[in-house]
Design a protein around this motif. Structure first.
Motif, short mmCIF file in Angstrom:
data_model
loop_
_atom_site.label_atom_id
_atom_site.label_comp_id
_atom_site.label_asym_id
_atom_site.label_seq_id
_atom_site.Cartn_x
_atom_site.Cartn_y
_atom_site.Cartn_z
N PRO A 49 -45.43 18.72 -4.17
CA PRO A 49 -44.32 19.36 -4.89
C PRO A 49 -44.76 20.71 -5.45
N PRO A 50 -43.80 21.56 -5.79
CA PRO A 50 -44.18 22.86 -6.33
C PRO A 50 -44.82 22.72 -7.71
N ALA A 51 -45.70 23.67 -8.04
CA ALA A 51 -46.36 23.64 -9.35
C ALA A 51 -45.43 24.22 -10.39
N VAL A 52 -45.72 23.89 -11.63
CA VAL A 52 -44.97 24.51 -12.74
C VAL A 52 -45.42 25.96 -12.80
N PRO A 53 -44.49 26.92 -12.81
CA PRO A 53 -44.89 28.32 -12.81
C PRO A 53 -45.87 28.64 -13.95
N GLY A 54 -46.93 29.33 -13.58
CA GLY A 54 -47.92 29.73 -14.57
C GLY A 54 -49.06 28.75 -14.76
N GLU A 55 -48.91 27.56 -14.22
CA GLU A 55 -49.97 26.57 -14.39
C GLU A 55 -50.86 26.55 -13.15
N PRO A 56 -52.17 26.30 -13.34
CA PRO A 56 -53.04 26.26 -12.16
C PRO A 56 -52.76 25.02 -11.32
N GLY A 57 -53.17 25.07 -10.07
CA GLY A 57 -52.95 23.93 -9.18
C GLY A 57 -53.75 22.72 -9.63
N MET A 63 -36.46 6.09 -23.50
CA MET A 63 -35.94 6.67 -22.26
C MET A 63 -36.29 5.76 -21.09
N ALA A 64 -35.43 5.77 -20.10
CA ALA A 64 -35.74 5.09 -18.84
C ALA A 64 -35.55 6.12 -17.73
N GLY A 65 -36.33 5.97 -16.68
CA GLY A 65 -36.21 6.94 -15.59
C GLY A 65 -36.64 6.33 -14.28
N SER A 66 -36.73 7.17 -13.28
CA SER A 66 -37.17 6.69 -11.97
C SER A 66 -38.64 6.33 -12.01
N ILE A 67 -39.08 5.62 -10.99
CA ILE A 67 -40.49 5.21 -10.96
C ILE A 67 -41.39 6.44 -10.86
N ALA A 68 -42.62 6.27 -11.32
CA ALA A 68 -43.51 7.42 -11.52
C ALA A 68 -43.73 8.28 -10.26
N PRO A 69 -43.95 7.70 -9.08
CA PRO A 69 -44.18 8.57 -7.92
C PRO A 69 -42.99 9.48 -7.63
N LEU A 70 -41.79 8.99 -7.86
CA LEU A 70 -40.60 9.81 -7.60
C LEU A 70 -40.47 10.90 -8.66
N ARG A 71 -40.75 10.55 -9.91
CA ARG A 71 -40.70 11.57 -10.97
C ARG A 71 -41.72 12.66 -10.69
N MET A 72 -42.90 12.23 -10.19
CA MET A 72 -43.96 13.20 -9.94
C MET A 72 -43.57 14.14 -8.79
N ALA A 73 -42.90 13.60 -7.80
CA ALA A 73 -42.55 14.41 -6.64
C ALA A 73 -41.35 15.31 -6.92
N ALA A 74 -40.51 14.93 -7.85
CA ALA A 74 -39.31 15.72 -8.13
C ALA A 74 -39.64 16.88 -9.06
N ARG A 75 -38.68 17.79 -9.19
CA ARG A 75 -38.88 18.94 -10.07
C ARG A 75 -38.74 18.55 -11.53
N GLY A 76 -37.92 17.59 -11.80
CA GLY A 76 -37.73 17.18 -13.20
C GLY A 76 -36.72 16.06 -13.28
N SER A 77 -36.40 15.69 -14.51
CA SER A 77 -35.42 14.63 -14.75
C SER A 77 -34.47 15.05 -15.86
#
Lengths: 389, 482
Positions: free
Chosen positions: A112-120, B214-228
Motif C-alpha cells: 500500500p502507499p506510504a503516509v506522505p512524509g513518512e519513511p518506508g 470502535m469496531a473495524g475491519s480485520i487488521a490485514p485489510l485495515r493495513m492494506a487500505a488507505r484508512g477507515s
C-alpha cells in the motif's frame, strides 16, 4: 529445525499472551495487538536487521497456532513503489517468513502507499481463528466479581467485560454483578453466588434459547421479550425455572433447596418430582429430590418511613413500616437508582437500621421483607438521601 | 360624573397587569428559543416536521454530482454473481481489483469486514498438502506438481489475503468502521486505540456522537487500505436523519466518518479547513438534501463482468470518487431523510462528502443558536413596541402578522443563503401569546367602555328619533327616593 521449533513452542506457551518475545532480540520486542504485529522499533523495508527480525516473528507465529494467516505490507514512498518495486520488497520479506517455517499458503504480501512524509517501513498483520462470540457483558459490578472457564481459572471482572459460553461467574460476600445477556435480558447475580453461562442462541423472529446454571446463591432476572418458541431457563442441581414471564428470583441454597420468587409474569418451576407454574406475586421452593411446594404469596413491599430525602452529616437511621410475616429485612443501599453500582446489602431484624460508614455523596435505599423460609418479598419504593459531613 | 372611587385601583393596576402578561408571553417565546439552543439548536422538537418540509421542498437541492459514483451491490449483481449476501472475500477481491483497474480517485466502502472469511476449505487443503509432503510423494515429479498446484489453489482461495492485495492495489480505499454506541448491534471492539490510524486533532470540539469503543475491519485489510471512517448516523427520535456525524469521540480521541476520511484523503491541502468545517455543530451539522437520482449508479455486476477496457466503465469510474455499498432489496438499511426520502445509507455518506467539500453545511448550534435567541427576543420586543402604539386590535394584529412574516422571511433567507438554521416557532409562539393577551385586554377595555357608555346613556336616555331635539330631564341620582 524441529528442535528449535519445539523450543519456540515452549517459549510461546510460557510467555504472556500479548508479548511473544522479550525486548532483547532483533525486533526490540514483538507484540500481537488486535490483529497487528507490533515490533519494538520500526521495521526497515529490507536489510539484515529486518531479516533477523522477520525470522524472530516467524518463530513467534509458529508458537501461536490460532493465527491462520499473516499479511506483510511494504509501505514505501511513491517513488520507491514504481514498476512493482513495492510489491517485490513485500514478497522478499514474505519469503523470509516462509523460509523460517511459516507455511507459504498462510503468508501474503501487499504494497500500500506510504503516509506522505513518512519513511518506508514494513508492517505485519494477522488473522486469528474467529473468537467465539460473547454471550454476556458485565453491566455493573461491585465487590469481588470474577469469572473464568473453571473455578481454578477465575480472574477479576469489571464493568464492560465480555463473558463467554461455559464461563463461571462468582460474586464474593457483599458483592454483586449485573449482566446483560446477548438477547437483551438482564441478570443480577447477588452476593455469594456462582453461575455458569450455558447456551445462548439467537434465532430469527426473536426466537432465543438461553440456559443459565445456578450453582449457588441467587440470581434476579429480567427477561427480554422473546419470539414464539423461545426458551429461557435457569437450572439448579434440583430444579429448573423456565421463563414464561418477565421477572423472577431464583436461589440455590447450599443444602440443595431451590427457591423461586416470581415478581412479574409466570415462571414454570420444574423439580425432579413435579412441576408447576408460579405466577407473579407468588413463590415456591423445592427440597432436594422433592416436588415443588404449592405457591405461597410473597411478602408485600415495606413502606418507607425515613429518610425520604434530605442531607445529613452522617448516614441517617433508616426506618420503615413493619411487614406482617417478615422475619427479617434485606436493606440495599446503592450509589445509583437502578441499584447497579456501589451496592451494599445489610440484614435487619427490626424495622430500622443504623447503616455504618457510608461515604459522602448521594445514596439510594430500598428494603425487601424476608419471611421465615427465606422467601424475599417485593422491593419497597426507592428513596435517596445525601451524606455531607 | 366621575366613576366611583372604589374602581380606581382596578384601573391603575390594569396596565401593569397587561404589561406583565405581555412580558410573560414574550418570555415564553424567548425561553422556547433558549431551550432549543441548549438542546443543540434548531430544529426544536416541535418544529422538526416544519423543518423537514422546508428543507425538502423549499431549500435549493444539492446539484447532481459530477464526480461521485455509487457502485452498488444490487439485486442484479447478486443474481449475476450467483451468491448470497454476504459476498465471499474472493468476490470482493475481484471487485476491488476491477475497480482499481479503472483508476478511481478514491473508493469509500460502506461495509465493515469485521470477521475473517471462512477458512475451512483452506485448512482442509493445508492438511492435505502437509500429508502429501510428509508421505514423500511430493518428492516425485507428479507429486511435486500436485503439491505446487494445490498450493497455488490454496493461495488463490485465501479470500482475506487476496482482498488485502486488491485494497492495496487500489491505492485510495477507505474502509468502513463502527463507533460502538448502545444502539449499534454488538460487534467485536478493536483492542488497540490506534488501530484505525491517527486520531484527528479537533481542539475545543466535543463531538455530538460519543461512543465507548470502535469496531473495524480485520487488521490485514485495515493495513492494506488507505484508512477507515465511521459509518454511524445520528437518528433523531422520530427516525429521521437530519445531522451527519463527521466525527465521533471515543474515550477522548476523535475519529473521522467515512465522508470526512475520504475528503481528507482527496484534499490533503484543505485538511485544516475541512476539519474545521466538520467540527460545525459539535461535529454533526444539519444536511442539505440531494435531488432525486442525485448520484450516478453502476451495478457491481457491470464492474465485474464488463470488459476492463470498456469505454463506458472508464467514463463512469476513472478519476471519480467511488462509493461502494449495498442497495439490494432487504439488505441495506433504508435511512429516512427529512421529507420522508428513504435512501440507502451509502448515499448519505456520499452526500455528506459533497456537503462538506462544497461548504453547504447548515449550522444551528453555538453562535447560531445564540443568534436565534437574540432574533426571537428582537422580534418580540418589536411587537411589544408596535403593539403599544397600535390604537386598534386590527393594528396589533397587523403588527403581529407583519413581524411573523418578517421573521419567516429572515429564517428562510438565513437557511437558504447563509446556511444558518434559526428556530422559527418560538418567535411565533411568543407573538401568538402576546397577541392573545392584547386581544383579551383590548376586549376587556372595549367591554368597560361599552358599559360606561351604557351607563351614560341610561343616565341620559335619548328619546325617539323624532324628539331628539327635545330636552331630556336628567335621571334622578340614585337614592333620591323617587
Amino acid at each position: 529445525m524441529k528442535r528449535a521449533a519445539a523450543w519456540m513452542m515452549v517459549l510461546g506457551l510460557v510467555a504472556p499472551p500479548a508479548l511473544a518475545a522479550d525486548t532483547g532480540e532483533p525486533c526490540g520486542g514483538v507484540r500481537f495487538e488486535g490483529g497487528r504485529i507490533v515490533t519494538g522499533r520500526p521495521l526497515a523495508p529490507k536489510g539484515p536487521e529486518t531479516e533477523a527480525c522477520l525470522q524472530h516473528v516467524a518463530a513467534a507465529l509458529q508458537a501461536r497456532p490460532a493465527i491462520r494467516s499473516v499479511t506483510l505490507a511494504a509501505r514505501l514512498p511513491d517513488a520507491e513503489r514504481l514498476d512493482g518495486q513495492g510489491i517485490a520488497v513485500a514478497k522478499a520479506a514474505a519469503e523470509v517468513l516462509v523460509a523460517a517455517g511459516v507455511p507459504r499458503t498462510r503468508v501474503s504480501a501487499v504494497a500500500p502507499p506510504a503516509v506522505p512524509g513518512e519513511p518506508g517501513q514494513l508492517q505485519l498483520a494477522y488473522v486469528e481463528r474467529p473468537a467465539q462470540p460473547a454471550v454476556a457483558r458485565v453491566r455493573a459490578a461491585s465487590g469481588d466479581v470474577s469469572a473464568g472457564p473453571a473455578q481454578a481459572e477465575l480472574r477479576p471482572r469489571t464493568m464492560g467485560d465480555a463473558l463467554y459460553t461455559g464461563e463461571l461467574l462468582l460474586t464474593g460476600p457483599g458483592a454483586h454483578a449485573e449482566l446483560v445477556l446477548a438477547d437483551g435480558s438482564t441478570v443480577r447475580v447477588l452476593a455469594d453466588s456462582l453461575v455458569r453461562l450455558g447456551t445462548l442462541e439467537l434465532m430469527a423472529n426473536l426466537r432465543r434459547k438461553v440456559q443459565l446454571e445456578l450453582l449457588k446463591g441467587t440470581v434476579e432476572t429480567r427477561v427480554a421479550a422473546g419470539g414464539d418458541g423461545s426458551v429461557f431457563e435457569v437450572r439448579t442441581r434440583g430444579a429448573v425455572a423456565g421463563v414464561r414471564g418477565t421477572q423472577f428470583r431464583f436461589t440455590a441454597q447450599e443444602d440443595g433447596v431451590t427457591r423461586l420468587e416470581t415478581l412479574e409474569g409466570r415462571v414454570g418451576f420444574i423439580a425432579k418430582k413435579g412441576d408447576l407454574d408460579v405466577v407473579g406475586g407468588y413463590g415456591s421452593r423445592a427440597l432436594p429430590e422433592g416436588p415443588p411446594e404449592p405457591p405461597r404469596p410473597l411478602l408485600v413491599a415495606p413502606t418507607m418511613v425515613d429518610p425520604r430525602d434530605g442531607t445529613f452529616p452522617v448516614a441517617p437511621r433508616l426506618t420503615w413500616a413493619s411487614v406482617s410475616g417478615a422475619r427479617r429485612y434485606r436493606v440495599e443501599v446503592a450509589r445509583t437508582a437502578d441499584f447497579a453500582a456501589g451496592v451494599r446489602t445489610y440484614e435487619a431484624r427490626g424495622a430500622e437500621l443504623e447503616v455504618p460508614d457510608l461515604g459522602e455523596g448521594k445514596w439510594f435505599w430500598r428494603v425487601l421483607a424476608v419471611d421465615a423460609d427465606g422467601f424475599v418479598g417485593f422491593p419497597s419504593k426507592i428513596f435517596a438521601f445525601d451524606v455531607r459531613p | 360624573m366621575s366613576p366611583p372611587a372604589a374602581t380606581e385601583p382596578v384601573r391603575a393596576s390594569h396596565p401593569r397587569r397587561l404589561t406583565l402578561l405581555r412580558a410573560l408571553g414574550a418570555l415564553v417565546g424567548v425561553a422556547l428559543a433558549g431551550v432549543t439552543a441548549v438542546r443543540g439548536g434548531a430544529p426544536g422538537f416541535l418544529e422538526r416536521g416544519l423543518y423537514d418540509q422546508a428543507v425538502s421542498r423549499l431549500l435549493p437541492e444539492v446539484p447532481r454530482s459530477a464526480d461521485l459514483v455509487l457502485v452498488e451491490v444490487d439485486d442484479r449483481a447478486l443474481a449475476a454473481l450467483g451468491e448470497r449476501w454476504p459476498l465471499s472475500r474472493a468476490t470482493w477481491a475481484r471487485a476491488f481489483r476491477a475497480l482499481a483497474a479503472q483508476r478511481p480517485a478514491a473508493v469509500a466502502v460502506d461495509i465493515i469486514f469485521d470477521q475473517p472469511g471462512s477458512r475451512d476449505a483452506l485448512e482442509l487443503g493445508e492438511d492435505v498438502l502437509e500429508a502429501l509432503r510428509a508421505s514423500g510423494l511430493a518428492e516425485q515429479p507428479a507429486g511435486a506438481a500436485l503439491a505446487a498446484d494445490l498450493e497455488a489453489k490454496l493461495h488463490a482461495r485465501d479470500g482475506d489475503a487476496r482482498l488485502a492485495e486488491a485494497l492495496s492495489e487500489g491505492g485510495g480505499v477507505i474502509l468502513g468502521a463502527a463507533a460502538l454506541t448502545d444502539d449499534v448491534p454488538a460487534m467485536t471492539p478493536l483492542d488497540d486505540d490506534g488501530a484505525l490510524g491517527t486520531p484527528l486533532s479537533l481542539a475545543g470540539t466535543t463531538p455530538r456522537l460519543q461512543a465507548r469503543s470502535m469496531a473495524g475491519s480485520i487488521a490485514p485489510l485495515r493495513m492494506a487500505a488507505r484508512g477507515s471512517g465511521t459509518l454511524n448516523m445520528l437518528v433523531d427520535g422520530d427516525g429521521v436523519i437530519r445531522r451527519y456525524p463527521y466525527v465521533v469521540d471515543v474515550g477522548g480521541r476523535t475519529w473521522p466518518s467515512l465522508a470526512l476520511a475520504t475528503a481528507l484523503y482527496l484534499m490533503p491541502e484543505r485538511a485544516e479547513s475541512l476539519m474545521a468545517l466538520a467540527a460545525t455543530d459539535e461535529g454533526a451539522p444539519l444536511m442539505r438534501l440531494p435531488s432525486p437520482d442525485w448520484m450516478p449508479r453502476v451495478s457491481l455486476a457491470d464492474v465485474l463482468h464488463a470488459d476492463p477496457g470498456s469505454v463506458g466503465l472508464d467514463l463512469a469510474l476513472r478519476g471519480k470518487t467511488v462509493f461502494v455499498g449495498v442497495t439490494a432489496m432487504g439488505l441495506h438499511g433504508q435511512s429516512t431523510l427529512p421529507g420522508q426520502v428513504a435512501v440507502p445509507g451509502v448515499e448519505i455518506h456520499a452526500f455528506a462528502l459533497d456537503n462538506l467539500r462544497s461548504y453547504r453545511l447548515l449550522r444551528s448550534s453555538g453562535l447560531v443558536a445564540g443568534a436565534g435567541v437574540l432574533e426571537t427576543a428582537v422580534v418580540l420586543l418589536a411587537f411589544a413596541l408596535l403593539g403599544r402604539r397600535a390604537r386598534t386590535l386590527g393594528g396589533v394584529l397587523w403588527a403581529a402578522l407583519s413581524l411573523g412574516l418578517v421573521h419567516l422571511a429572515l429564517v428562510g433567507w438565513l437557511a437558504a443563503d447563509v446556511g444558518w438554521v434559526l428556530p422559527l416557532l418560538p418567535a411565533w409562539a411568543g407573538l401568538g401569546l402576546m397577541l392573545a393577551v392584547d386581544a383579551v385586554a383590548r376586549g376587556e377595555e372595549l367591554g368597560r367602555q361599552r358599559d360606561a357608555l351604557r351607563r351614560l346613556f341610561v343616565r341620559y336616555p335619548q328619546g325617539a328619533s323624532g324628539s331628539l331635539a327635545a330636552p331630556v330631564p336628567p335621571e334622578p341620582p340614585p337614592g333620591s327616593g323617587q
